[in-house]
Design an enzyme around this catalytic site. Structure first.
Site, mmCIF file in Angstrom:
data_model
loop_
_atom_site.group_PDB
_atom_site.id
_atom_site.type_symbol
_atom_site.label_atom_id
_atom_site.label_comp_id
_atom_site.label_asym_id
_atom_site.label_seq_id
_atom_site.Cartn_x
_atom_site.Cartn_y
_atom_site.Cartn_z
ATOM 1 N N LYS A 128 -20.850 -60.237 22.395
ATOM 2 C CA LYS A 128 -19.484 -59.753 22.168
ATOM 3 C C LYS A 128 -19.456 -59.010 20.856
ATOM 4 O O LYS A 128 -20.277 -59.276 19.964
ATOM 5 C CB LYS A 128 -18.502 -60.930 22.098
ATOM 6 C CG LYS A 128 -17.072 -60.530 22.373
ATOM 7 C CD LYS A 128 -16.813 -60.444 23.865
ATOM 8 C CE LYS A 128 -15.424 -59.997 24.189
ATOM 9 N NZ LYS A 128 -15.158 -60.165 25.641
ATOM 10 N N ASP A 168 -12.451 -54.755 25.965
ATOM 11 C CA ASP A 168 -11.766 -56.043 25.813
ATOM 12 C C ASP A 168 -10.411 -55.679 25.191
ATOM 13 O O ASP A 168 -9.985 -54.518 25.270
ATOM 14 C CB ASP A 168 -12.583 -57.003 24.922
ATOM 15 C CG ASP A 168 -12.062 -58.448 24.991
ATOM 16 O OD1 ASP A 168 -12.323 -59.122 25.998
ATOM 17 O OD2 ASP A 168 -11.368 -58.892 24.064
#
Ligand code: NDP
Ligand code: 2IT
Length: 453
Positions: A128, A168
């Site tokens: 991430k 995201d």
């Protein structure tokens, strides 16, 4: 040492070695505790030091991002990429652009991503990244200059078989475009290094819709398992971004009525059902506040955040049969789940990552409220990202129907695997436990195969 002591030991050393990473501890604790029945049955994980190894990222990259605003002033942000685990495939996971981003948040998301990606059945590892950059109120030019500067550094660490970032919170098609352009300029390579790309330049049909659609497919599988269905259900949805919008769209297609949505400033209740076209216009095109929705639909109610009762999220006080938290972490707390329960809600299906607080999850498990954990129910996004990588690798393009049908199959497999694993460990219907164990087992067994690395 008992397995509980083993888990406690790893938790303790994680907290000691990484101070201040609250959300990361929360994600780790949930996974480790639910692994206890597996650890009990299989001492090999303890013997191979798997827990100690899996809570430490392969590497974490932190960098300064300088960009010039429209007034000609230098602005500074922090960029992150945490490459957590590539045992079963190249690092894969989104980029979050939000002022709340810090290392602990990126680590919680990267940790979750390991198990989510494993559950998809595809060969993708967990990562991430993101930045504390706030895209709100910025011009397209400012967004572009930020994205270019961010990619200037990030490009050194990624590649189509190394690490493939995606969207995201705060990172959608526009940002992926600017980042891809910069990557190509820097490397002179046209390759599938990012997913969520535009359809003209390597993107996959149905990737935009995939997380929301997948979340509803997951709910459909869960309801069917208990002899129920989405038909005629009233749904409360939070958020109004990529995941929420396509959750709402698919809920309609499957016969349910979504009556709420929200953003960071307030929430909308529309008893007649949220109007999808208005929502898309406000959020995808105008990038505006939901206050505009209430102006367009005078039979709807808009409540600003400042009017919510202390410590609750107004969405969850709405009478509904099923709930789809699709905004952000820790947005559904104990008070909220009690409200939902009182109003007859039978299923909480997470579209966001870690939206339910630990006490809310305990309440759901104790009270037998059906609970779909995000790492299983929102995995349709990353799974379709992998389908995009597959199309890029073969220089091919699949139809919307083909991608959507693969997505449906993947979501069914994830549900079945999670459910069957909950049964295997004597907790039938505890899909959180099933998902954590199944996601972990594949990665942990592969780590054992690959030795002390
Ligand atoms: P978007 O940026 O498109 O939308 C986010 C939505 O959540 C917006 O409505 C935003 O409101 C709201 N929101 C964000 N942060 C907060 C906050 N701190 N408090 C209140 N509201 C907030 O993001 P996505 O829809 O892509 O992501 C939503 C969730 O789904 C996240 O948890 C993400 O990690 C997860 N997810 C996303 C996937 C994807 O493919 N995009 C895949 C799997 C999970 P506002 O606009 O006012 O900020
Ligand atoms: O949380 C997630 O799974 C995402 N933001 C999507 C990641 C991806 O690589 O598509």
């Amino acid at each position: 040492m008992s397995v509980h002591k083993y888990v406690e030991k790893v938790m303790k050393s994680t907290i000691q070695s990484t101070p201040g990473q609250t959300e990361f501890y929360q994600a780790v604790e949930e996974v480790l505790i639910s692994l206890e029945p597996l650890l009990q049955a299989e001492p090999k994980y303890d013997n191979n030091n798997i827990l100690e190894r899996i809570v430490i990222p392969d590497r974490q990259i932190l960098f300064r991002v300088c960009w010039i605003d429209d007034a000609g002033k230098i602005q500074t942000n922090i960029g992150y990429r945490v490459q957590f685990n590539n045992t079963i495939g190249p690092y894969k996971g989104g980029l979050r652009l939000h002022p709340s981003v810090n290392l602990g948040i990126i680590k919680f998301l990267g940790f979750e991503q390991i198990f989510k990606n494993s559950l998809t059945g595809l060969n993708i590892g967990g990562a991430k990244g993101g930045s504390n950059f706030d895209p709100k109120g910025k011009s397209d030019g400012e967004i572009m200059r930020f994205c270019q500067s961010f990619m200037l550094e990030l490009s050194k660490y990624i590649g189509e078989t190394i690490d493939v970032p995606a969207g995201d919170i705060g990172t959608g098609g526009r940002e992926i475009g600017y980042m891809y352009g910069q990557y190509k300029r820097l490397t002179n390579r046209f390759e599938g290094v990012l997913t969520g790309k535009g359809l003209n330049w390597g993107g996959s049909l149905a990737r935009t819709e995939a997380t929301g659609f997948g979340s509803v497919y997951f709910a459909d599988n869960f309801l069917k398992k208990v002899g129920n269905s989405l038909e005629g259900k009233i749904a409360a949805v939070s958020g109004s971004g990529n995941v929420a919008i396509y959750t709402i769209q698919k809920l309609y297609e499957m016969g349910a009525t979504p009556v709420t949505c929200s953003d960071s400033r307030g929430f909308i209740y529309h008893k007649a059902g949220i109007d999808l076209n208005s929502l898309k216009l406000i959020k995808e095109i105008n990038r505006a506040s939901l206050e505009d929705y209430a102006k367009m639909h005078t039979d709807s109610v808009y409540v600003p955040v400042s009017k919510y009762p202390e410590g609750t999220n107004a969405v969850w006080a709405t009478p509904c049969d099923i709930a789809f938290p699709s905004a952000t972490q820790n947005e559904l707390n104990l008070e909220d789940i009690k409200n939902l329960h009182k109003n007859g809600c039978i299923l909480v299906n997470e579209g966001a990552n870690m939206p339910s607080t630990p006490d809310a999850i305990d309440y759901m498990i104790e009270n037998k409220i059906m609970y779909s954990p995000g790492k299983a129910s929102n995995a349709g996004g990353v799974a379709t990202s992998q389908l995009e990588m597959e199309q890029n690798a073969s220089m091919g393009n699949w139809s919307f129907a083909e991608v959507d049908s693969k997505l449906r199959g993947i979501m069914k497999n994830i549900f079945d695997l999670s459910y069957e694993t909950s049964k295997e460990f004597g907790n039938e219907g505890n899909v959180m436990m099933g998902a954590n164990i199944a996601g972990f087992r594949k990665v942990a067994d592969s780590m054992i195969d690959q030795g002390a690395v």
